[in-house]
Design an enzyme around this catalytic site. Structure first.
Site, mmCIF file in Angstrom:
data_model
loop_
_atom_site.group_PDB
_atom_site.id
_atom_site.type_symbol
_atom_site.label_atom_id
_atom_site.label_comp_id
_atom_site.label_asym_id
_atom_site.label_seq_id
_atom_site.Cartn_x
_atom_site.Cartn_y
_atom_site.Cartn_z
ATOM 1 N N GLU A 1 -0.247 4.099 -47.208
ATOM 2 C CA GLU A 1 -0.047 4.318 -45.953
ATOM 3 C C GLU A 1 -0.667 5.619 -45.293
ATOM 4 O OE1 GLU A 1 1.446 7.480 -44.972
ATOM 5 O OE2 GLU A 1 1.853 8.203 -46.840
ATOM 6 N N LEU B 1 -11.032 19.755 -37.137
ATOM 7 C CA LEU B 1 -11.786 20.855 -37.069
ATOM 8 C C LEU B 1 -11.326 22.159 -36.236
ATOM 9 C CD1 LEU B 1 -15.619 19.757 -36.900
ATOM 10 C CD2 LEU B 1 -14.520 20.526 -38.597
ATOM 11 N N GLY C 1 -0.197 21.850 -44.371
ATOM 12 C CA GLY C 1 1.143 21.966 -44.948
ATOM 13 C C GLY C 1 1.607 20.413 -45.234
ATOM 14 N N CYS D 1 1.879 15.585 -47.541
ATOM 15 C CA CYS D 1 0.879 14.820 -48.118
ATOM 16 C C CYS D 1 -0.353 15.691 -48.543
ATOM 17 C CB CYS D 1 0.306 13.687 -47.050
ATOM 18 S SG CYS D 1 1.377 12.373 -46.692
ATOM 19 N N ARG E 1 8.244 20.611 -45.329
ATOM 20 C CA ARG E 1 7.532 20.380 -46.702
ATOM 21 C C ARG E 1 6.286 21.381 -46.409
ATOM 22 N NH1 ARG E 1 8.503 14.263 -48.111
ATOM 23 N NH2 ARG E 1 8.476 14.409 -45.667
#
Length: 441
Positions: free
Chosen positions: A151, A250, A257, A260, A327
């Site tokens: 994904e 950019l 964070g 992933c 996360r």
């Protein structure tokens, strides 16, 4: 097609809802009965734009169902999508325990030939390992075919990223299985890349690691810009016009964070070490990001001469806007550094306060608005670039602060509006500070 989806997190739930939306019969399976009960009531356990709307719509129309029973969920499934988490282990590698459990549950309850699609982010070789695990534990005489289908969803735009994907990667050594998965996704009308299983697994890690490296690169440039008196936004714009570089990712700030980038970069680095292939670029990507997450704290310490007894307002807690995901959010490290330095922290986030409390705890105070957080503050940090923060009435905010000092970790405030405020000190990332003194003072 009749599809079963293991896991109702961001990936599994978004995938299941979108497949139902394009006409498939989908059953989402999760061992968390509390979550399943919520979903049956039409309530999403995660914050994601449009997700709950499509969940309700497709449930009412009979294409989407939820169950905690593997037997019920797999009864008619011809395609089984595994979308459970692969969190980071202490040593940096991907933890496959949830994936292994899903494979064991599947092996016990599958009653017909099926294609198993691994959508979870997994190290190279995992699909082959899972197939052997499945075959060794099958309870019924059925045929299993494996497909790697990574994904590429972003929290905050998961529905959009599914329905209008840049590409769909299908990795399989079985031509029939590849064709079947193409057929499932064909209503989306997006490009397919057909490849072998191991290359599909690597594509996911390579993509995320490259984007994370791009972020760390521009953050490294932003630090040079501050020292040299240049403007990183103009530098990034000039770079982005080059088609070989592009403008995406950019935006200088306080680092990446989420679920992933941090774990995928570390997992790929672990793989490189395991295979004896040096990849120092990834080590530096991680180091720059770790350093960047505490940038605002360092700036505040320098400006305020220490933080003990100071009140700091934090706007934003989630790792990015339009999600409640905490996360690896930069806010975690920032909050801990501030409190460890003796600061009192008042924080506001439009949707993530509940999740933040679980991670950060009660060391900081959670407020109900930006204005409440800013009241009496010696300085204000912008940590997440929520749209409502861009639209803040800055003059009113400054009036309730003890000192009109803003450290913008996302460069999201308009400098022209700031200069009209009179007295203000504004410290962005990679750009010259704006320091205005009211002429009447």
């Amino acid at each position: 097609m009749k599809v079963a989806v293991f896991g109702t997190g961001y990936v599994g739930l978004s995938t299941g809802v979108c497949l139902a939306e394009i006409g498939h019969e989908v059953v989402c399976i999760d061992v968390d009965e509390r979550k399943i009960d919520l979903l049956k009531e039409g309530k999403s356990p995660i914050y994601e734009p449009r997700l709950e709307e499509l969940l309700i719509k497709n449930s009412i129309e009979g294409r989407l169902a939820f169950t905690a029973s593997h037997q019920q969920g797999l009864r008619e499934a011809e395609i089984v999508i595994i979308a459970v988490g692969t969190p980071q282990s202490d040593d940096g590698q991907a933890d496959l325990s949830f994936l292994e459990q899903a494979a064991k549950d599947l092996a016990r309850h599958i009653v017909r030939d099926c294609i198993v699609v691994v959508k979870s982010t997994v190290p190279v070789g995992t699909n082959e390992y899972l197939k052997q695990l499945l075959l060794g534990q099958l309870k019924n005489n059925v045929e299993i075919k494996m497909v790697s289908n990574p994904e590429f969803l972003r929290q905050g735009s998961a529905i959009q990223d599914t329905m209008k994907a840049d590409r769909i990667i299908i990795g399989s050594d079985d031509e029939g299985a590849s064709e079947k998965i193409q057929e499932m996704y064909r209503p989306l009308n997006v490009p397919f890349l057909l490849t072998d299983v191991r290359s599909a697994e690597m594509i996911k890690y390579a993509s995320n690691a490259f984007l994370a490296t791009k972020i760390s690169f521009i953050n490294g440039i932003s630090n040079l810009c501050e020292a040299a008196g240049a403007d990183v936004e103009d530098v990034a714009k000039g770079m982005g016009y080059d088609k070989r570089i592009g403008s995406a990712f950019l935006n200088a700030g306080i680092g990446y964070g989420g679920s992933c980038f941090p774990k995928d970069v570390k997992a790929l680095l672990h793989t490189s070490r395991e295979l004896g292939v040096p990849f120092s670029l990834l080590e530096e990507t991680i180091a720059i990001n770790d350093h960047q997450q505490e940038l605002l704290v360092r700036k505040a310490m320098k400006r305020l001469g220490g933080l003990k007894g100071k009140k700091i307002a934090m706007l934003g807690l989630s790792f990015k806007p339009n999600t409640d995901d905490m996360r690896e959010a930069p806010s975690i490290k920032i909050a801990k550094s501030l409190t460890a330095s003796g600061a009192d922290v008042a924080a506001f986030d439009p949707v993530a306060a509940s999740n933040a409390r679980k991670v950060i705890g009660d060391a900081i105070t959670y407020m109900d608005s930006a204005m409440e957080a800013a009241k009496g503050a010696d300085a204000l940090f912008i940590v997440t670039e929520w749209e409502e923060f861009r639209l803040l009435e800055i003059a009113s905010l400054l009036e309730v602060m003890k000192q009109p000092i803003i450290f913008d970790g996302r460069n999201c405030l308009d400098e022209a509006a700031l200069k009209a405020c009179g007295t203000i000190e504004y410290y962005p990332v990679g750009r010259p500070a704006v320091i205005m003194k009211d002429k009447n003072i």
